[in-house]
Design an enzyme around this catalytic site. Structure first.
Site, short mmCIF file in Angstrom:
data_model
loop_
_atom_site.label_atom_id
_atom_site.label_comp_id
_atom_site.label_asym_id
_atom_site.label_seq_id
_atom_site.Cartn_x
_atom_site.Cartn_y
_atom_site.Cartn_z
N LYS A 126 82.10 40.36 58.67
CA LYS A 126 80.99 41.31 58.50
C LYS A 126 81.39 42.47 57.59
CE LYS A 126 78.37 39.09 61.47
NZ LYS A 126 77.98 39.57 62.79
N ASP A 156 80.97 47.68 70.57
CA ASP A 156 80.87 46.53 69.66
C ASP A 156 80.53 47.08 68.28
OD1 ASP A 156 80.22 44.32 68.16
OD2 ASP A 156 78.59 43.64 69.46
#
Length: 610
Positions: free
Chosen positions: A427, A401
């Site tokens: 992000k 991740d």
């Protein structure tokens, strides 16, 4: 290539090529000595900076190395370059701010201050440029910092003389892989004929970078916005905003199926973004890049497609205590459905994975290991390569991740050798609603799709359906086309800055903020691993986290207060929540000073803003 380049310069001595068992140069291991190559060096040339004659020779040297003309700004401009001097911060913190360079041992090219200015800068300014501590030698957690300085010039805290050992930076790849020689091989590394070092010729000047982000001009409660909520989402540069506007103004269409001009434009833009994502992760093929809505959907896609096919009764899935809920809940659901078992690798008191315990957990029944590259709650950078190797020795597949990693450091999925890698666009300075799944080609080809619909098929009858090849088989329906194009623009923006430059700047800023926060009495930092990225979670004795967040908001400071979708790791430290300040490439030491001053004021019993 820096070694090859300077060795090829007229009169240069043979340079030492950095190497390791993995073929990766270790930062801080060897410095290229140009003393013999530079007659009677003067000023910064004595420290290894190239002379004017060497810069003039650069075009011919590069041409001899790669066998073709290259548009290389420094080569075309014979002006020597020297490092600029960073602005001095004010308030709490460090007087000598570490330089913004990334490779301390590449000083013939990259100066300690990292920014580049023409040689017209005075000799006194050149000599005044501060030097950076070597990476891997300092930890801000080794001993308590000095008492805070409330007046006068800020003083470097003692603890900041031992910076965190960011060994993930040691994975910077050589230009030519081990065993590869000759300029003709450069085209094999990157399709445009020139490799991507994660560096940039653009100066990393944070003031200039901040002007690229229009929202940073906002005022909140009458004060300038300080965005320290980057782990939740990042702000968008003007280039990304403009790219979205251009798409909707000139290219908007569905993709792949129509025969008209706008469909061709939209398809080209969408697939160009896929290729940019491939290069960003250094994936071997764009067929290994699947667009999804974000990291959460990416993990669910893998759980519901590959997981359903390959995880059965009594099998095991291994995660760590560090995980975001999005990397826990999908595996719980899969294990409950299949009768499998979810196992959890513990962490130590600093928040780093206990590798010995992790190794014991991974066994012959392990089908998948899934873990965060960087913890969203603590900022811990996990030992990803080692964890992947341990899993592979047991025959398990590995998902990483990368939602909290990709905006802070260079990521190379081939170097990691992970089977899957996921991240979210929002992000990494891109729009919301877009994310990426990397999967190894042979695995994706054997994996059945999760969702059915348009685009993911080759042929449909009422008797059966023939699925498309990857990545199409995993992209059912109309995707987030404009947002994918925006992701491509965000990747362009970061690569212009240079991922390695971003990593080094944020590393230095993290050291600065860590040392400053540790000066506040009764403030407890949560997560003190030596390997950290730009997350600072803390609690302040006597204050609820939501009250701290509200007080900081009155000062225009945006932080996150809560469990950050990571309740298990909070409970590992005896907490239900924390305050999280998360940094990005546009944050500054002055903003850190404002945060620290607000916390001091709150601690002393005065409500900020009053």
């Amino acid at each position: 290539m820096a070694n090859e380049f300077f060795t090829a310069l007229p009169g240069a001595q043979e340079a030492t090529v950095l190497s390791s068992a993995a073929g990766i140069p270790a930062i801080g291991a060897v410095s290229t000595d140009l003393a013999a190559a530079v007659p009677a060096p003067v000023g910064l040339e004595a420290a290894g900076f190239p002379t004017e004659d060497q810069w003039k020779a650069l075009p011919s040297v590069l041409k001899s190395l790669v066998g073709s003309d290259i548009a290389f700004d420094a080569a075309m401009n014979p002006t020597p370059w020297v490092p600029a001097i960073p602005d001095q911060p004010s308030g709490f913190g460090i007087q000598e701010v570490p330089g913004f360079s990334f490779l301390a041992d590449a000083r013939p090219i990259f100066g300690d201050a990292g920014a580049f200015v023409p040689a017209s800068v005075s000799d006194s300014e050149k000599s005044a440029a501060p030097t950076s501590p070597a990476l891997g030698t300092i930890s801000p957690f080794d001993q308590p910092p000095a008492a805070p300085q409330n007046s006068g010039a800020p003083v470097r805290p003692e603890a900041a003389d031992r910076a965190a050992a960011f060994t993930f930076l040691n994975d910077a790849r050589q230009l030519l892989p081990p065993g590869v020689s000759g300029a003709s091989k450069l085209a094999d590394i990157q399709p445009d004929g020139f490799p991507d070092l994660g560096l940039s010729s653009r100066s990393f000047e944070v003031g200039e970078i901040r002007r690229d982000f229009p929202i940073l001009q906002e005022r909140v409660n009458g004060r300038p916005l300080i965005w320290f909520d980057n782990a939740a989402t990042t702000q968008k540069p003007q280039s990304v905003i403009d790219r979205l506007d251009h798409f909707y103004s000139h290219e908007n269409s569905n993709i792949h199926r129509a025969a008209h001009e706008l469909a061709a434009r939209a398809t080209d833009a969408y697939e160009a973004a896929r290729e940019k994502a491939r290069r960003f992760l250094n994936a071997p093929s764009s067929r290994e890049i699947v667009f999804v809505r974000g990291a959460t959907e990416g993990i669910n896609l893998i759980a519901q497609s590959w997981g359903r096919q390959n995880v059965g009764k009594d099998d095991e899935v291994v995660v760590t205590w560090l995980e975001h809920h999005a990397n826990i809940v999908p595996w719980q659901m899969l294990c409950a459905e299949k009768g499998a078992r979810l196992r959890v690798a513990p962490v130590d008191d600093s928040g780093q994975v206990l590798l010995d315990e992790y190794t014991k957990l991974v066994g012959p029944r392990t089908r998948l290991v899934s873990f965060a590259h960087v913890s969203n709650a603590l900022g811990t950078v996990t030992p990803a390569r080692e964890m992947i190797e341990i899993a592979h020795r047991q025959g398990a597949k590995v998902l990483v991740d990368g939602a909290q990693a990709v905006s802070h450091m260079p990521v190379d999925v081939q170097l990691l050798d992970c089977d899957f890698y996921v991240f979210s666009g929002h992000k990494v300075f891109a729009p919301t609603g877009i994310g990426v799944v990397f999967g190894k080609a042979d695995i994706l080809e054997r994996t059945q799709p999760w969702q059915g619909g348009g685009s993911m098929i080759v042929d449909v009858t009422f008797e059966k359906t023939v699925y498309n090849v990857p990545p199409g088989r995993f992209e059912a329906g109309t995707g987030s086309i404009a947002d994918a194009v925006g992701l491509g623009a965000a990747i362009d923006y970061m690569q212009r800055l240079g991922m390695a430059n971003i990593a080094r700047y944020e590393h230095d800023l993290l050291l600065y903020a860590t040392a400053a926060l540790r000066r506040i009495p009764s403030l407890r930092l949560i997560g003190t691993a030596k390997e950290k990225a730009s997350v600072l979670s803390f609690v302040l004795d006597g204050f609820r986290t939501e009250d701290v967040g509200a007080a900081l908001n009155r000062e225009g400071i945006a932080v996150r207060a809560g469990h950050h979708c990571a309740q298990p790791i909070h409970r590992r430290f005896g907490l239900e929540s924390s305050v999280r300040a998360s940094l990005a490439l546009y944050n500054t030491c002055e903003e850190v000073d404002t945060l620290v001053a607000a916390l001091w004021t709150l601690k002393q019993g005065h409500r900020p803003g009053i």
